[in-house]
Design an enzyme around this catalytic site. Structure first.
Site, PDB file in Angstrom:
ATOM      1  N   TYR A  94       0.786  -1.190   0.156  1.00  0.00           N
ATOM      2  CA  TYR A  94      -0.044   0.177   0.055  1.00  0.00           C
ATOM      3  C   TYR A  94       0.767   1.397  -0.203  1.00  0.00           C
ATOM      4  O   TYR A  94       0.293   2.177  -0.651  1.00  0.00           O
ATOM      5  CB  TYR A  94      -0.923  -0.006   1.099  1.00  0.00           C
ATOM      6  CG  TYR A  94      -2.181  -0.857   1.095  1.00  0.00           C
ATOM      7  CD1 TYR A  94      -3.036  -0.365  -0.093  1.00  0.00           C
ATOM      8  CD2 TYR A  94      -2.341  -2.135   1.635  1.00  0.00           C
ATOM      9  CE1 TYR A  94      -4.159  -1.455  -0.392  1.00  0.00           C
ATOM     10  CE2 TYR A  94      -3.619  -2.813   1.527  1.00  0.00           C
ATOM     11  CZ  TYR A  94      -4.226  -2.358   0.219  1.00  0.00           C
ATOM     12  OH  TYR A  94      -5.468  -3.170  -0.158  1.00  0.00           O
ATOM     13  N   GLU A 188       4.955 -29.822  11.501  1.00  0.00           N
ATOM     14  CA  GLU A 188       3.963 -28.916  10.585  1.00  0.00           C
ATOM     15  C   GLU A 188       2.725 -28.707  10.994  1.00  0.00           C
ATOM     16  O   GLU A 188       2.230 -27.826  10.461  1.00  0.00           O
ATOM     17  CB  GLU A 188       4.242 -29.617   8.979  1.00  0.00           C
ATOM     18  CG  GLU A 188       3.640 -30.827   8.990  1.00  0.00           C
ATOM     19  CD  GLU A 188       3.249 -31.118   7.597  1.00  0.00           C
ATOM     20  OE1 GLU A 188       2.634 -30.207   6.502  1.00  0.00           O
ATOM     21  OE2 GLU A 188       3.380 -32.215   6.948  1.00  0.00           O
ATOM     22  N   ASP A 240       4.224 -35.069   7.866  1.00  0.00           N
ATOM     23  CA  ASP A 240       3.512 -35.963   7.156  1.00  0.00           C
ATOM     24  C   ASP A 240       4.178 -37.105   6.404  1.00  0.00           C
ATOM     25  O   ASP A 240       5.116 -36.470   5.842  1.00  0.00           O
ATOM     26  CB  ASP A 240       2.124 -35.559   6.513  1.00  0.00           C
ATOM     27  CG  ASP A 240       1.022 -34.898   7.257  1.00  0.00           C
ATOM     28  OD1 ASP A 240       1.201 -35.219   8.559  1.00  0.00           O
ATOM     29  OD2 ASP A 240       0.456 -33.866   6.674  1.00  0.00           O
TER      30      ASP A 240
END
Lengths: 359, 543
Positions: A94, A188, A240
């Protein structure tokens, strides 16, 4: 105020002005941050940015806008350093977003453009985003028997109630006062961290537990690196059993393409992959909880197989092969099928004690 | 097709009335519907008027007025400054079908069948019952003649309703007034469009036109130069087909082949005739009527293998590239004009010339199909564009290499008007309605060559223009970016903004050195882009 960073930005401006006043084309040499210019360095075992740079000449129509974006970001950063303020990537977007007078062109239209200009600036100056006083949003939790000091406040990671301490995106300015831990466990999954935190795993096992939500942010990677370098703590990664989980480990250990120019500040060559491994699925009877592969998973695993740093790594090639044979993946949470606290009471202590991890 | 001309139809059927003949053939005569009828009436009168002026070597000035009378009735008044028509010819010319002198002569002219204007008179009579009103004056001293005419539809003879002497302000000329049933619409096939195009192909003509909406258009002449007068010629041996040759052999009065060849063809002297006979293996003194089919075939081969001078071209008067361009320039506002006039050549022994002109840019829409203006002997062809040889020639030309967009086998898209003009003593049409040029290979080839020559020049212009536009766009990008860059640099370096800005501006002034596209950087940019794509293909693994 970081004088070095400020000077570096000032010199960037002065060099260009010098060229302009000498009637030479204003050109920025930007290291190319893409696959073609990222190499795996066997010696440091990290992904490193190559020598290739692209010339960004203001008087080349296809470069003009990017040239301007880079300078705009540099000017914003210099202001932040002078005022000793930090701001977010979104704020920077911005701060430089406006329409160029007499045109219908905005300096930036999307945040990806200013983000990419910031990364370019990092690569040009060799200064990290944090040194440029630009932060990403905080995302990640930590708890353990550690006391730190941040902006004059003393914070005890063991007395954070149910939430843990939120890891800021810039961890450069914290100082460790007391670290009472044998290792760091990074995972994670936030849900797994909540479980372990509730079970006071860090207290019982004298360790530090850290989580992210998905990708490992730069703040977390820096924190892991500092704990590893300053206190020589082993870092265990819990992810995982799928291509994503493996890749999270890969990024932590070897670095990534986009941030190859920051590899020295980010990578953790000692990181250990604790699980979930193909053997875990055997040993802990997780077969019933496998999730079938999709086409895209097979493609990804094949890509991983061919990465320079995995190519000759027997342990990992073995994992990939077994995963391809199973054509299935498993989440950490699959362990909950053996009981809610199976992970904290059985799985983790056992694995760490036996030293069952990949490096 | 030519075996079945309207004339032959009419002569075979003398026992039927001309009204019946008209009804049967109205589609051939251009009266298919009310809209087309209006155009046909104007077209026949204007063609005749221009031909008459040119024959009298006067610069034509044609005044056309169409008045909306309500109930689909229109009054058409057309007046020329030509030589006028002698009194006794007036009734025959206007009120007798198939009266004329132009049919079957080898001479370039607008009207061809002598059918036009009397058919218009008959159409007026059949639809409104009103007579044709004719004024004619042949010299300054003499009075004008005024006729009111009908056609006797049984006998095909003029029926004179009024025959008076009258005062007329003009020196000489003809004026005709017809009331017809018609329909007026604007558009590509309108009278407005026809007259505008006539002005393009006839830059020596002034047309003053008032349409039914009482809008007046003045198409002023751009040239004071009358077209060279065409002459009659004999056919040229090249391209004469076997059938025509057989007919000519039967009809000739010559006693030997040698004299047949020298008498009936242009560009054949005694020497050439002998060479043709030698190559055909025929005796020069054979009687033309004795020739059998195999002999005729040999004769054709003899003609083909003999070198004969190109046909005389004074029988046709091309518009001329400069005049065609002038005509286009005054009627189609554009930014770039080019015209090409080919040398005369022959199809079936008939000489013709192809000319083309292009008008590019200006207010013409760039996202629509180009406008194709077709002419045969300077007469605009408004119907049957799809089946016209010129359309085929345009679609078979590769306009993409000249900077326009074009899909396979279609007209190109772009801000362009294409003029294709054929001038010939006998322009071949696809039908008796004379709306489209027939597909002769020789004609299409010439058209393509002309279009290609013009197209190449257009391409050079378009590319140059595009380059300049890109250059300008670049300069304006830099001009607008410089203050932004200067203020960022001033902020970083602490050096005054004004100094930096001035230095950058002066660099921009001496542009070329800096504005060049850096090829090497482009390459890097490109591999960068390619790499980014590769990365995405990797499956979004990265942050």
């Amino acid at each position: 105020m970081n004088k070095k960073a400020k000077e570096s930005l000032e010199n960037l401006g002065k060099d260009l002005v010098k060229k302009i006043l000498a009637k030479k084309p204003p050109i920025l040499d930007v290291p190319i941050r893409s696959l073609s210019n990222v190499n795996y360095d066997e010696k440091t075992q990290t992904l490193q940015l190559g020598e290739k740079t692209s010339e960004r000449n203001f008087f080349n129509v296809s470069h003009s806008k990017k040239f301007l974006q880079t300078l705009e970001v540099a000017a914003v950063s210099k202001g932040l350093i002078e005022d000793n303020k930090n701001t977010s990537l979104r704020d920077v977007f911005y701060m430089i977003k406006r329409t160029i007078p007499n045109t219908k062109t905005n300096i930036v239209d999307e945040q990806t453009e200013s983000d990419s200009a910031i990364e370019d600036l990092e690569a040009i100056t060799g200064l990290s985003r944090e040194l440029l006083h630009i932060n990403a949003k905080a995302s990640g939790m930590v708890s353990g028997k550690v006391i730190i000091e941040d902006l004059g406040d003393s914070i005890d990671w063991s007395k954070m109630g149910s939430g843990g301490w939120a890891i800021p995106s810039n961890v450069e300015n914290i100082t460790f006062k007391k670290v009472d831990a044998n290792y760091v466990l990074y995972m994670e999954k936030d849900a797994v961290w909540q479980r372990l935190h509730q079970d006071k795993f860090w207290e019982k096992n004298k360790c530090i537990i850290i989580s992210s939500q998905g990708q490992t942010t730069r703040g977390i990677r820096r924190l892991l690196q500092r704990l590893s370098q300053e206190y020589k703590l082993p870092i265990y990664v819990l992810a995982d059993f799928d291509p994503w989980g493996f890749y999270i480990y890969s990024v932590i250990k070897y670095g990534s393409i986009n941030l190859a120019h920051m590899s020295n500040e980010m990578t953790l060559t000692e990181a250990r992959f604790l699980g979930i491994t193909a053997e875990d699925i055997e040993n802990y009877d997780l077969k019933k909880h496998l999730i079938a592969f999709k086409e895209v998973d097979i493609k990804r695993i094949k890509q991983l197989q061919n990465y320079d740093w995995f190519k000759d790594h027997k342990g990992w090639q073995n994992q990939f092969k077994k995963m391809l044979a199973m054509k299935a993946k498993a989440e950490i949470q699959a362990l909950s099928s053996r009981g809610l606290s199976f992970i904290s009471e059985k799985y983790l202590p056992e694995k760490i004690k036996k030293g069952e991890y990949l490096e | 097709m030519s075996e079945n001309t309207a004339e032959q139809l009419a002569t075979k059927q003398r026992d039927i009335s001309v009204a019946e003949f008209f009804e049967r053939n109205r589609h051939l005569l251009g009266f298919d519907n009310k809209r087309k009828a209006l155009l046909t009436v104007v077209k026949e009168a204007v063609d005749n008027a221009i031909d008459a002026c040119e024959e009298a070597k006067k610069l034509p000035e044609i005044n056309i007025q169409i008045i909306d009378m309500g109930n689909d009735r229109y009054r058409i008044i057309i007046e020329d400054n030509g030589p006028g028509i002698v009194k006794k010819q007036i009734p025959n010319i206007f009120a007798k079908l198939l009266y004329g002198s132009k049919f079957h002569t080898m001479k370039q002219a607008r009207g061809q069948q002598g059918i036009g204007i009397s058919a218009a008179v008959l159409y007026a009579q059949l639809t409104t019952g009103r007579p044709a009103k004719i004024w004619s004056k042949i010299s300054i001293g003499k009075p004008a003649h005024y006729y009111e005419l009908h056609i006797d539809t049984q006998s095909n003879k003029p029926e004179i309703l009024k025959d008076e002497e009258t005062e007329w302000k003009e020196d000489t000329g003809v004026k005709i007034e017809l009331d017809i049933e018609a329909n007026y619409q604007k558009g590509d096939q309108s009278v407005d469009s026809y007259l505008k195009q006539t002005a393009i192909a006839n830059p020596h003509v002034t047309i003053i036109y008032t349409n039914p909406k009482a809008e007046q258009f003045i198409f002023a002449r751009a040239s004071e130069q009358l077209p060279k007068e065409p002459t009659e010629i004999k056919p040229h041996p090249y391209g004469v087909e076997i059938g025509i040759l057989i007919k000519m052999l039967k009809a000739t009065e010559a006693r030997t082949i040698q004299s047949f060849l020298t008498n009936e063809f242009s560009r054949v002297g005694a020497g050439t005739a002998k060479e043709i006979c030698d190559k055909a293996g025929l005796f020069t003194n054979m009687k033309p009527k004795d020739l059998q089919l195999p002999h005729v075939e040999k004769l054709i081969e003899g003609i083909k293998s003999t070198k004969i001078i190109a046909p005389s071209t004074d029988c046709i008067t091309p518009i001329g590239d400069q005049l065609l361009e002038a005509g286009l320039r005054k009627e189609i506002p554009a930014e770039f004009y080019i015209s090409v006039s080919r040398s005369p050549t022959v199809y079936k022994g008939i000489p013709f010339v192809i000319e083309t002109a292009l008008a590019y840019g200006g207010d013409q829409p760039g996202d629509k199909t180009v406008r194709l203006l077709r002419f045969a002997n300077r007469v605009p062809l408004l119907y049957q564009q799809g089946s016209c040889a010129s359309t085929k020639a345009v679609t078979q030309t590769n306009w993409r290499s000249y900077g326009l967009s074009q899909s396979q086998n279609s007209l190109p898209v772009g801000s362009l008007t294409i003029v294709v003009s054929l001038v010939s003593v006998w322009p071949p049409f696809t039908s008796e309605a004379k709306e489209a040029i027939a597909h002769y290979d020789e004609i299409i080839k010439e058209m393509k060559l002309a279009l290609q020559e013009a197209g190449r020049k257009l391409g050079a212009y378009v590319n140059k223009k595009r380059k300049i536009a890109v250059q300008q766009e670049r300069v304006s990008i830099f001009e607008n970016y410089i203050p932004e860059v200067a203020s960022a640099l001033s902020n970083l370096s602490g050096i005054g903004k004004q100094n930096i800005q001035e230095a950058m501006k002066s660099m921009l002034e001496k542009n070329k050195e800096y504005i060049q596209a850096h090829k090497e950087s482009h390459k890097v940019e490109k591999t960068e882009k390619q790499d980014k794509e590769d990365q995405i293909k990797l499956g979004g693994f990265d942050e």
